[in-house]
Design an enzyme around this catalytic site. Sequence first.
Site, PDB file in Angstrom:
ATOM      1  N   ASP A   1     102.704  53.980  24.412  1.00 59.31           N
ATOM      2  CA  ASP A   1     103.963  54.029  23.654  1.00 59.31           C
ATOM      3  C   ASP A   1     104.199  55.463  23.209  1.00 59.31           C
ATOM      4  OD1 ASP A   1     101.774  53.878  21.792  1.00 59.31           O
ATOM      5  OD2 ASP A   1     103.179  53.367  20.185  1.00 59.31           O
TER       6      ASP A   1
ATOM      7  N   GLU B   1     100.378  52.440  19.220  1.00 60.99           N
ATOM      8  CA  GLU B   1      99.676  53.438  18.395  1.00 60.99           C
ATOM      9  C   GLU B   1     100.631  54.103  17.425  1.00 60.99           C
ATOM     10  OE1 GLU B   1      97.871  57.118  16.954  1.00 60.99           O
ATOM     11  OE2 GLU B   1      99.724  56.958  18.086  1.00 60.99           O
TER      12      GLU B   1
HETATM   13  N1  BES Z   1      98.032  61.689  19.003  1.00 62.28           N
HETATM   14  C1  BES Z   1      98.505  61.570  17.673  1.00 62.28           C
HETATM   15  C2  BES Z   1      97.491  61.970  16.627  1.00 62.28           C
HETATM   16  C3  BES Z   1      97.015  63.393  16.657  1.00 62.28           C
HETATM   17  C4  BES Z   1      97.835  64.424  17.049  1.00 62.28           C
HETATM   18  C5  BES Z   1      95.742  63.668  16.263  1.00 62.28           C
HETATM   19  C6  BES Z   1      97.359  65.723  17.080  1.00 62.28           C
HETATM   20  C7  BES Z   1      95.270  64.960  16.261  1.00 62.28           C
HETATM   21  C8  BES Z   1      96.089  65.988  16.685  1.00 62.28           C
HETATM   22  C9  BES Z   1      98.926  60.130  17.436  1.00 62.28           C
HETATM   23  O1  BES Z   1      99.714  59.615  18.496  1.00 62.28           O
HETATM   24  C10 BES Z   1      99.794  60.048  16.216  1.00 62.28           C
HETATM   25  O2  BES Z   1     100.859  60.587  16.226  1.00 62.28           O
HETATM   26  N2  BES Z   1      99.321  59.330  15.215  1.00 62.28           N
HETATM   27  C11 BES Z   1     100.086  59.012  14.072  1.00 62.28           C
HETATM   28  C12 BES Z   1      99.452  57.812  13.463  1.00 62.28           C
HETATM   29  C13 BES Z   1     100.359  56.883  12.754  1.00 62.28           C
HETATM   30  C14 BES Z   1     101.632  56.546  13.424  1.00 62.28           C
HETATM   31  C15 BES Z   1      99.636  55.653  12.294  1.00 62.28           C
HETATM   32  C16 BES Z   1     100.108  60.168  13.102  1.00 62.28           C
HETATM   33  O3  BES Z   1      99.125  60.927  12.996  1.00 62.28           O
HETATM   34  O4  BES Z   1     101.130  60.348  12.441  1.00 62.28           O
HETATM   35 MN    MN Z   2      98.879  60.033  20.305  1.00 62.15          MN
HETATM   36 MN    MN Z   3     101.771  60.421  18.211  1.00 65.69          MN
END
Ligand code: BES
Ligand code: MN
Ligand code: MN
Length: 457
Positions: free
Chosen positions: A88, A153
């Site tokens: 997603d 996710e």
């Molecule tokens: N891939 C990201 C998280 C990420 C980005 C970790 C860059 C480390 C470096 C993930 O898809 C994301 O965006 N996670 C969300 C989590 C939330 C929606 C529960 C976030 O971090 O905002």
């Molecule tokens: Mn991600």
């Molecule tokens: Mn993300």
Amino acid sequence: MSDPQSYIDKNIKKFENELFELLRIPSVSTDSKRKDDVKKAADFLINQLESIGLDKVTLHETPGHPIITAEICPHDDKPTVLIYGHYDVQPSDPDHLWKTLPFEPTVKDGRVYARGASDDKGQSFTHIKSVEAYLKTGTEIPVNVKFILEGEEEIGSPNLIPFIKNNKDLLSCNMVLISDTAMFGEDQPSITYGLRGLAYMEIHVTGPNRDLHSGVYGGAVENPANVLCEIIAKLKDDDGVVQISGFYDDVESMTPEMREAYKQLPFDEEEFKSDLELKAVHGEKGYSSLERASARPTLDVNGLWSGYQGEGAKTVLPAKAGAKVSMRLVPDQDPNKIAQLFADHVKSLAPDTVTIEVESHHGGHPVVIDLNYYGLKAAAKAFEEIYDKEVLFSREGGSIPIVADFKKVLGVNSILMGFGLTKDALHSPNESFSLKDFHRGIKTSAKFFELLPDFVE
Ligand code: BES
Ligand code: MN
Ligand code: MN
């Protein structure tokens, strides 16, 4: 028959075209109008996993978007790696700021531009292609590999958490491998050993029963927008310290060794500032920018609304105001506890002239992974062989909520082998991914499978 590494080199154009096909599917999980597209992306991946010859390729329906599992487990005596990724993506909004169409992958200067190019379609696809390189060359894969790919996710993985609890045997493994983070810089392989957690809140302030003339009523009626601003202003002090009582109670403080490790990282604050066109950096007093962005908790307004937003002026005293606030958490803060503390605190700041409601959205637990874990060492070696450069270990500020559950439910560590860069513009307009890193990512994944058995302790 060639070996997996040369198969990857020979087929890189085919792999790119397949990735572009996946990027054309607007699988935005938060948008209910895109539900069919999210399913289309799942079907595309099912088809990929089947055609490369994996076993037990299964699409599991959930109350939300589907979860995909598959495996190739030929060994009794070799470790099992569970590969996690998400298909997603975030909404492309604001669309008018994209220079090319968000769901029409466009290559420019060696980068592919599209929503999800880096987060996480491009990064997670590397592992599918590296497994293909083994299976299509008839080379026995050196470890057991399982896949778990989800479509939720970006909305907090609500259905994946129960799924892993109910499918422990199907998912049993020695470690999880994830490419969904960023490298420390260009050509600088890095392993992420910490991620922050998250508590995401929404505040609603309601005053009079309708929007009012700000001249006729202004001064005699409490303004919900003013109240909201006052509350938000009180959530942090001038030193950037969060004022919610109990907020820091469970925060693991940084040891001198941890701070020294941060100092050793090649972080260029001037470059950081110029990249974002910042006048100055900002954050909690006493901490460096890197520490603030990964080892310390935060509180930030993510959205704010009230009153007239259109062109020109409209004299109005709004009936309602609202805000979305996210708090990034570090070990050992608990997202549920923090959400409760936030709600209690905000309500305690509310005057009795308005009604305040506080709602809690998704959350996630923070994680830090032990640097001595053998899987990390194997991953570092694989990176070094492909990138020809020593790996850096760093913590990151983003969140991947399921990582904490992999530890809690399956009892395993996650290896965060990111191939992205901060300049990939995750969640922003003009997201992109370097095709060179896509190529090196596939090769690093294949190398990791090759080296891992030698590192088992
Ligand atoms: N891939 C990201 C998280 C990420 C980005 C970790 C860059 C480390 C470096 C993930 O898809 C994301 O965006 N996670 C969300 C989590 C939330 C929606 C529960 C976030 O971090 O905002
Ligand atoms: Mn991600
Ligand atoms: Mn993300």
